[in-house]
Design a protein around this motif. Structure first.
Motif, PDB file in Angstrom:
ATOM      1  N   PHE A 238      89.358 -80.537-152.422  1.00 29.27           N
ATOM      2  CA  PHE A 238      89.276 -80.924-151.031  1.00 29.27           C
ATOM      3  C   PHE A 238      88.161 -80.882-150.422  1.00 29.27           C
ATOM      4  O   PHE A 238      87.722 -81.799-149.664  1.00 29.27           O
ATOM      5  CB  PHE A 238      90.491 -80.333-150.121  1.00 29.27           C
ATOM      6  N   ARG A 239      87.304 -79.743-150.572  1.00 27.96           N
ATOM      7  CA  ARG A 239      86.024 -79.556-149.676  1.00 27.96           C
ATOM      8  C   ARG A 239      85.135 -80.597-150.255  1.00 27.96           C
ATOM      9  O   ARG A 239      84.579 -81.147-149.714  1.00 27.96           O
ATOM     10  CB  ARG A 239      85.656 -78.315-150.362  1.00 27.96           C
ATOM     11  N   ASP A 240      85.141 -80.860-151.677  1.00 28.04           N
ATOM     12  CA  ASP A 240      84.054 -81.806-152.274  1.00 28.04           C
ATOM     13  C   ASP A 240      84.548 -83.248-151.544  1.00 28.04           C
ATOM     14  O   ASP A 240      83.827 -84.252-151.362  1.00 28.04           O
ATOM     15  CB  ASP A 240      84.012 -81.787-153.801  1.00 28.04           C
ATOM     16  N   TRP A 241      85.891 -83.316-151.722  1.00 28.29           N
ATOM     17  CA  TRP A 241      86.273 -84.929-151.127  1.00 28.29           C
ATOM     18  C   TRP A 241      85.900 -85.202-149.738  1.00 28.29           C
ATOM     19  O   TRP A 241      85.331 -85.996-149.545  1.00 28.29           O
ATOM     20  CB  TRP A 241      87.943 -84.863-151.057  1.00 28.29           C
ATOM     21  N   ARG A 242      85.837 -83.989-148.938  1.00 29.79           N
ATOM     22  CA  ARG A 242      85.539 -84.241-147.462  1.00 29.79           C
ATOM     23  C   ARG A 242      83.938 -84.355-147.330  1.00 29.79           C
ATOM     24  O   ARG A 242      83.495 -85.239-146.795  1.00 29.79           O
ATOM     25  CB  ARG A 242      85.871 -83.117-146.585  1.00 29.79           C
ATOM     26  N   LEU A 243      83.084 -83.921-148.189  1.00 27.75           N
ATOM     27  CA  LEU A 243      81.703 -83.790-148.240  1.00 27.75           C
ATOM     28  C   LEU A 243      81.354 -85.267-148.781  1.00 27.75           C
ATOM     29  O   LEU A 243      80.259 -86.033-148.288  1.00 27.75           O
ATOM     30  CB  LEU A 243      81.231 -82.703-148.999  1.00 27.75           C
ATOM     31  N   LEU A 244      81.903 -85.830-149.832  1.00 28.17           N
ATOM     32  CA  LEU A 244      81.793 -87.169-150.156  1.00 28.17           C
ATOM     33  C   LEU A 244      82.108 -88.181-149.188  1.00 28.17           C
ATOM     34  O   LEU A 244      81.442 -89.365-149.032  1.00 28.17           O
ATOM     35  CB  LEU A 244      82.647 -87.403-151.585  1.00 28.17           C
ATOM     36  N   ARG A 245      83.074 -87.998-148.376  1.00 28.89           N
ATOM     37  CA  ARG A 245      83.381 -88.779-147.198  1.00 28.89           C
ATOM     38  C   ARG A 245      82.158 -88.944-146.450  1.00 28.89           C
ATOM     39  O   ARG A 245      81.808 -89.977-145.699  1.00 28.89           O
ATOM     40  CB  ARG A 245      84.724 -88.499-146.622  1.00 28.89           C
ATOM     41  N   TYR A 246      81.700 -87.680-146.204  1.00 24.96           N
ATOM     42  CA  TYR A 246      80.569 -87.543-145.157  1.00 24.96           C
ATOM     43  C   TYR A 246      79.432 -88.625-145.916  1.00 24.96           C
ATOM     44  O   TYR A 246      78.598 -89.279-145.047  1.00 24.96           O
ATOM     45  CB  TYR A 246      80.108 -86.038-144.742  1.00 24.96           C
ATOM     46  N   LEU A 247      79.072 -88.155-146.986  1.00 17.56           N
ATOM     47  CA  LEU A 247      78.020 -88.715-147.550  1.00 17.56           C
ATOM     48  C   LEU A 247      78.120 -90.157-147.789  1.00 17.56           C
ATOM     49  O   LEU A 247      77.087 -90.959-147.574  1.00 17.56           O
ATOM     50  CB  LEU A 247      77.753 -88.251-149.208  1.00 17.56           C
ATOM     51  N   ASP A 248      79.347 -90.891-147.939  1.00 17.21           N
ATOM     52  CA  ASP A 248      79.313 -92.297-147.978  1.00 17.21           C
ATOM     53  C   ASP A 248      79.340 -93.198-146.732  1.00 17.21           C
ATOM     54  O   ASP A 248      78.986 -94.146-146.389  1.00 17.21           O
ATOM     55  CB  ASP A 248      80.869 -92.566-148.768  1.00 17.21           C
ATOM     56  N   ASN A 249      79.551 -92.138-145.690  1.00 20.69           N
ATOM     57  CA  ASN A 249      79.512 -92.800-144.060  1.00 20.69           C
ATOM     58  C   ASN A 249      78.300 -92.670-143.546  1.00 20.69           C
ATOM     59  O   ASN A 249      78.169 -93.154-142.477  1.00 20.69           O
ATOM     60  CB  ASN A 249      80.998 -92.367-143.088  1.00 20.69           C
ATOM     61  N   ARG A 250      77.513 -91.744-144.024  1.00 16.87           N
ATOM     62  CA  ARG A 250      76.305 -91.427-143.242  1.00 16.87           C
ATOM     63  C   ARG A 250      75.244 -92.493-143.560  1.00 16.87           C
ATOM     64  O   ARG A 250      75.323 -93.099-144.520  1.00 16.87           O
ATOM     65  CB  ARG A 250      75.897 -90.112-143.438  1.00 16.87           C
ATOM     66  N   ARG A 251      74.241 -92.661-142.403  1.00 15.04           N
ATOM     67  CA  ARG A 251      73.030 -93.625-142.882  1.00 15.04           C
ATOM     68  C   ARG A 251      71.984 -92.708-143.322  1.00 15.04           C
ATOM     69  O   ARG A 251      71.953 -91.560-143.171  1.00 15.04           O
ATOM     70  CB  ARG A 251      72.674 -94.020-141.416  1.00 15.04           C
ATOM     71  N   PRO A 252      71.167 -93.180-144.220  1.00 22.78           N
ATOM     72  CA  PRO A 252      70.246 -92.549-145.045  1.00 22.78           C
ATOM     73  C   PRO A 252      69.277 -92.043-144.064  1.00 22.78           C
ATOM     74  O   PRO A 252      68.982 -92.726-142.936  1.00 22.78           O
ATOM     75  CB  PRO A 252      69.540 -93.658-145.569  1.00 22.78           C
ATOM     76  N   ILE A 253      68.911 -90.763-144.269  1.00 20.25           N
ATOM     77  CA  ILE A 253      68.015 -90.104-143.357  1.00 20.25           C
ATOM     78  C   ILE A 253      66.557 -89.723-144.317  1.00 20.25           C
ATOM     79  O   ILE A 253      66.585 -89.000-144.992  1.00 20.25           O
ATOM     80  CB  ILE A 253      68.390 -88.743-142.625  1.00 20.25           C
ATOM     81  N   VAL A 254      65.512 -90.381-143.906  1.00 27.00           N
ATOM     82  CA  VAL A 254      64.398 -89.867-144.603  1.00 27.00           C
ATOM     83  C   VAL A 254      63.263 -89.787-143.619  1.00 27.00           C
ATOM     84  O   VAL A 254      62.862 -90.926-142.442  1.00 27.00           O
ATOM     85  CB  VAL A 254      63.866 -91.287-145.240  1.00 27.00           C
ATOM     86  N   PRO A 255      62.659 -88.589-143.468  1.00 26.53           N
ATOM     87  CA  PRO A 255      61.739 -88.303-142.371  1.00 26.53           C
ATOM     88  C   PRO A 255      60.483 -89.207-142.614  1.00 26.53           C
ATOM     89  O   PRO A 255      60.010 -89.163-143.636  1.00 26.53           O
ATOM     90  CB  PRO A 255      61.554 -86.897-142.449  1.00 26.53           C
ATOM     91  N   SER A 256      59.950 -89.603-141.850  1.00 25.20           N
ATOM     92  CA  SER A 256      58.640 -90.347-141.840  1.00 25.20           C
ATOM     93  C   SER A 256      57.631 -89.595-141.263  1.00 25.20           C
ATOM     94  O   SER A 256      57.394 -88.796-140.202  1.00 25.20           O
ATOM     95  CB  SER A 256      58.791 -91.789-140.941  1.00 25.20           C
ATOM     96  N   VAL A 257      56.419 -89.728-141.898  1.00 23.51           N
ATOM     97  CA  VAL A 257      55.143 -88.909-141.511  1.00 23.51           C
ATOM     98  C   VAL A 257      54.505 -89.539-140.043  1.00 23.51           C
ATOM     99  O   VAL A 257      54.617 -90.668-140.061  1.00 23.51           O
ATOM    100  CB  VAL A 257      54.343 -88.994-142.521  1.00 23.51           C
ATOM    101  N   ALA A 258      54.374 -88.664-139.166  1.00 31.90           N
ATOM    102  CA  ALA A 258      53.831 -88.991-138.091  1.00 31.90           C
ATOM    103  C   ALA A 258      52.669 -89.768-137.955  1.00 31.90           C
ATOM    104  O   ALA A 258      51.735 -89.243-138.853  1.00 31.90           O
ATOM    105  CB  ALA A 258      53.829 -87.937-136.804  1.00 31.90           C
ATOM    106  N   GLU A 259      52.245 -90.821-137.407  1.00 31.61           N
ATOM    107  CA  GLU A 259      51.101 -91.772-137.699  1.00 31.61           C
ATOM    108  C   GLU A 259      50.050 -90.981-136.754  1.00 31.61           C
ATOM    109  O   GLU A 259      50.322 -90.496-135.629  1.00 31.61           O
ATOM    110  CB  GLU A 259      51.313 -92.981-137.127  1.00 31.61           C
ATOM    111  N   PRO A 260      48.733 -90.645-136.999  1.00 29.31           N
ATOM    112  CA  PRO A 260      47.763 -90.066-136.286  1.00 29.31           C
ATOM    113  C   PRO A 260      47.353 -90.738-135.084  1.00 29.31           C
ATOM    114  O   PRO A 260      47.365 -91.951-135.054  1.00 29.31           O
ATOM    115  CB  PRO A 260      46.596 -90.080-137.205  1.00 29.31           C
ATOM    116  N   VAL A 261      47.114 -90.123-133.798  1.00 26.65           N
ATOM    117  CA  VAL A 261      46.741 -90.795-132.847  1.00 26.65           C
ATOM    118  C   VAL A 261      45.234 -91.223-132.838  1.00 26.65           C
ATOM    119  O   VAL A 261      44.468 -90.313-133.116  1.00 26.65           O
ATOM    120  CB  VAL A 261      47.031 -89.699-131.680  1.00 26.65           C
ATOM    121  N   PRO A 262      44.906 -92.584-132.962  1.00 25.55           N
ATOM    122  CA  PRO A 262      43.660 -92.938-132.959  1.00 25.55           C
ATOM    123  C   PRO A 262      42.745 -92.256-131.752  1.00 25.55           C
ATOM    124  O   PRO A 262      43.158 -92.027-130.500  1.00 25.55           O
ATOM    125  CB  PRO A 262      43.535 -94.242-132.693  1.00 25.55           C
TER     126      PRO A 262
END
Length: 511
Positions: A485-509
């Protein structure tokens, strides 16, 4: 011994059931992940126990016992962990012993029987086999002899030669023989697999024939001589002086004063917010006392149990009873103070498995102290106190089976990290990764907060590994055996979440 030999047909039927369970265990577990298969196999063991004990159906409480067992197996359906497996094993042992007519009353007695069962279980099959062999040899029953095996050597050898000749002479037989992959069959015979079979066989046999070990206690009665009367009397006189009513009364007065001083200091520094002496931080103050005070409370509980034994002179004295009530109440406050100390320490240095376990342990100590007061007030026996503590421990462990501690630790550490709250210490994201897939939601929130910040580059590698871990986890969950049951709930979260990929902050000119 005679009854054992006469029960040989029952032995053979139970052995057949045990072999069948070993085959099922091989299909479910060997080289496979553990999940929903664990509670399914536990249910099969329970059904096999009832099948080999047909008299159990005559017991009107067999359905109540079965329902209780199913409730105890529910944590396995939630998730398979050492704790849920331990709860299930304890319930299976109690169920097996109940089918043998063992009474279901008194937690202390049940716990003792479970421990004895566990000690005898690894050698139960070997002991029964040797006992059956001795009985068969004594009463002339069927037994395996070397000659009985030797008579098959010649027929099987010549038979193999004839099969080889027929295969050479007959193309059809040769084709059939070519379909047999001898090396593939040999691959199935592995030492680790045989060891697994023997381990499962020994385990299921202990449940199919539940027995407790028999210990013969020989208590030598000492000879009483008139010459020993005087030393014994002197010894009792010394005990009455050192541990008598007067000594216990004075000890309780001193102990109450000391504990009141300790509680007053905690109330001043922990609850009152008074500044600590120079060079001493609140974290150090909390950490140094969190565990030692629990040891102090346990020592105090032991003193109370020894001083106020049921039926003793001290237990009947009203003043001593009031002093004990006051002292145990102070011990409970001491445990509460220890919990507050640990909470302060966790607030600074984050949460771990060991610190969660310490919180649970402190709560159990406080409950045990409260039960000591109940035992004294109600005039209960020491066995009642032990049973009440074991019941409290059992209920606590059962509830803990349904708590996702990994997710709780990860959520707490993320919410109270320096990056998320602006206080505390930086998040130990590598420790969170070690908690396993249950930490995914908390890590995702942490990555989401780091997008577009200067810290995004530092966590990019961790985010990549997070994706690798998810791929491994999804691959593992494709096997139906690993479902929970615990894995089933976690898989539901993984299927419904949007991909989260941190982006490197661009340097300020530069301007």
């Amino acid at each position: 011994m005679t009854s054992l030999f006469r029960a040989a047909p029952s032995y053979r039927s139970r052995f057949g059931v045990a072999v069948l369970l070993v085959a099922v265990a091989d299909f479910l577990f060997y080289g496979q992940p553990a999940g929903i298969t664990v509670p399914l196999f536990a249910i099969l063991i329970a059904a096999a126990m009832v099948a080999v004990h047909p008299a159990a159906f005559n017991d009107g409480k067999v359905w109540l016992k079965s329902a209780t067992l199913l409730v105890a197996l529910l944590p396995l359906a939630e998730t398979v962990s050492p704790l849920s497996v331990s709860v299930a094993l304890g319930a299976l042992v109690a169920f097996a012993l109940s089918l043998r007519g063992r009474p279901w009353h008194g937690m202390a007695r049940i716990a003792g029987q479970i421990v004895l069962f566990g000690l005898a279980a690894p050698v139960r099959f070997l002991g029964d086999f040797l006992q059956w062999r001795r009985a068969a040899r004594r009463f002339g029953g069927h037994r395996i002899r070397l000659a009985a095996i030797a008579v098959w050597v010649m027929p099987l050898t010549l038979g193999a030669v004839f099969v080889a000749l027929f295969g050479t002479a007959n193309p059809v037989i040769e084709y059939w023989l070519s379909l047999i992959d001898v090396f593939k069959l040999l691959d199935l015979i592995q030492l680790t697999r045989i060891a697994f079979w023997l381990f499962v066989l020994a385990g299921v046999w202990a449940f199919l024939r539940p027995r407790l070990p028999r210990f013969q206690r020989r208590i030598a009665r000492p000879n009483h001589h008139p010459a020993d009367a005087q030393p014994a009397a002197d010894r009792h006189a010394v005990e009455d002086i050192v541990f008598g009513k007067a000594a216990i009364l004075r000890a309780l007065i001193v102990f109450n004063i000391l504990f009141a001083l300790q509680s007053g200091l905690d109330a001043t520094y922990l609850w009152g917010g008074v500044a600590l002496p120079d060079g001493l931080s609140y974290a150090a103050y909390a950490h140094r006392g969190a565990y030692l005070l629990i040891a102090t409370a346990l020592l105090a509980a032991g003193f109370v149990l020894a001083a106020l034994r049921p039926g003793s002179e001290t237990s009947a004295d009203p003043l001593i009873r009031r002093l004990v009530y006051a002292w145990v109440a102070q011990n409970i406050m001491l445990v509460v103070s220890s919990i507050l100390r640990l909470d302060l320490y966790v607030g600074i240095y984050a949460l771990t498995y060991w610190r969660v376990a310490t919180f649970v342990w402190m709560g159990l100590v406080a409950a045990g102290l409260a039960l000591i007061i109940a035992r004294i007030a109600l005039g209960k026996s020491s066995e009642w106190l032990l049973s009440a503590n074991l019941l409290t421990l059992s209920l606590t462990l059962y509830v803990c089976c349904f708590i996702n501690f990994a997710a709780m630790i990860a959520t707490y550490n993320v919410d109270h990290s320096l990056e998320m709250s602006g206080q505390g210490i930086p998040l130990d994201a590598w420790y969170l990764r070690s908690l396993g897939p249950d930490a995914f939601p908390a890590l995702d929130r942490f990555f989401d907060r780091q997008r577009g910040t200067a810290n995004a580059g530092a966590v990019a590698e961790l985010a990549r590994l997070r994706g690798v871990d998810e791929g491994w986890y999804r691959g593992l969950q494709e096997n139906w055996r690993s479902w929970s049951f615990r894995d089933w709930r976690l898989l539901r979260y993984l299927d419904n979440r949007r991909p989260i990929v941190p982006s490197v902050a661009e340097p300020v000119p530069d301007r």
